[in-house]
Design a protein around this motif. Structure first.
Motif, PDB file in Angstrom:
ATOM      1  N   GLU A  18       0.847  -1.192   0.000  1.00 18.17           N
ATOM      2  CA  GLU A  18       0.000   0.000   0.000  1.00 18.17           C
ATOM      3  C   GLU A  18       0.882   1.240   0.000  1.00 18.17           C
ATOM      4  O   GLU A  18       1.967   1.242   0.569  1.00 18.17           O
ATOM      5  N   ASP A  43      -6.019   2.930  -0.686  1.00 21.81           N
ATOM      6  CA  ASP A  43      -5.645   1.578  -0.246  1.00 21.81           C
ATOM      7  C   ASP A  43      -5.852   1.352   1.239  1.00 21.81           C
ATOM      8  O   ASP A  43      -6.296   0.298   1.658  1.00 21.81           O
ATOM      9  N   CYS A  49      -8.333  -7.545   0.513  1.00 19.53           N
ATOM     10  CA  CYS A  49      -7.971  -8.971   0.451  1.00 19.53           C
ATOM     11  C   CYS A  49      -8.843  -9.712  -0.559  1.00 19.53           C
ATOM     12  O   CYS A  49      -8.332 -10.496  -1.371  1.00 19.53           O
ATOM     13  N   ASN A 121      -3.475  -7.331   1.349  1.00 20.11           N
ATOM     14  CA  ASN A 121      -3.861  -6.605   2.561  1.00 20.11           C
ATOM     15  C   ASN A 121      -3.461  -7.365   3.818  1.00 20.11           C
ATOM     16  O   ASN A 121      -4.148  -7.328   4.822  1.00 20.11           O
ATOM     17  N   ASP A 124      -0.610  -4.756   5.095  1.00 18.90           N
ATOM     18  CA  ASP A 124      -0.684  -3.710   4.073  1.00 18.90           C
ATOM     19  C   ASP A 124       0.110  -4.056   2.809  1.00 18.90           C
ATOM     20  O   ASP A 124       0.609  -3.175   2.113  1.00 18.90           O
TER      21      ASP A 124
END
Length: 165
Positions: A18, A43, A49, A121, A124
Motif C-alpha cells: 500500500e 488503499d 484482500c 492486505n 498492508d
C-alpha cells in the motif's frame, strides 16, 4: 500436481505494498479493475484482500466472487473439508470485527495449528502470513477446476511456529 495457476499468478505479486497516506498504489488500483470490484477510496481505507483474490482468479480465466467482501467466498465454488487443504484453495477466515467481516487468501502451507495464506492486505501488502486454523470459516475451490491433493503438514521446530499475522 503443479501449483494452481491462480496461486502462481498471486506469487508474482508478492511484495506489492500500500502507498501510505491518501494515495493509492497503481497495482492495487489495477487489482480492483481485474477483480471487477470497483470500490472507491485509497488503499488504506478499502479492505482489499477479496479484491486481490478475485483479481488473481479472474487474471487466469476463473470467475471469482466479484465482491469486495471476504466472506463472499464462503458461498463461492466447491466447499472442501477444513482438515484437507490443497495448495491454492481459497480460505475464508473469521474476524474480530463481526460476523460479516473476515479475511481471505490462497492456502500455501499448513501445520497442525496454522494455515499460511498468500493474500493481499496482509500487513498492508501482498504477503504470506500464518493464521490460526480455528479461524477458518470455509475452504473452497473453483467449481470448474480439478481439486489438487491436500498439502502435507509442516513440521515446525519447537517454538518455531509464528503467531497470527
Amino acid at each position: 500436481m503443479d501449483e494452481p495457476r491462480w496461486l502462481a499468478r498471486a506469487r508474482r505479486n508478492l511484495g506489492v505494498k500500500e502507498t501510505p497516506g491518501r494515495a493509492s498504489t497503481p497495482s492495487i488500483l489495477k487489482y480492483r479493475v481485474m477483480a471487477r470490484v470497483l470500490l472507491e477510496g485509497d488503499d488504506g481505507a478499502v479492505p482489499w484482500c477479496a479484491i486481490f483474490v478475485n483479481a488473481m482468479l479472474e487474471a487466469v480465466g476463473v470467475r471469482g466472487s466479484r465482491s469486495g467482501m471476504a466472506r463472499s467466498f464462503s458461498r463461492w465454488g466447491k466447499a472442501l473439508p477444513k482438515d484437507r487443504i490443497p495448495a491454492g484453495a481459497v480460505v475464508v477466515l473469521s474476524s474480530d470485527r463481526g460476523p460479516a467481516s473476515g479475511h481471505v487468501g490462497f492456502a500455501c502451507g499448513v501445520s497442525a495449528t496454522h494455515v499460511w495464506l498468500l493474500g493481499g492486505n496482509q500487513g498492508d501488502a501482498v504477503s504470506v502470513a500464518p493464521f490460526r486454523r480455528e479461524r477458518i470459516v470455509a475452504v473452497v475451490w473453483p467449481g470448474v477446476e480439478p481439486v489438487g491433493p491436500a498439502m502435507a503438514l509442516k513440521v515446525a521446530a519447537a517454538g518455531a511456529e509464528v503467531s497470527d499475522a
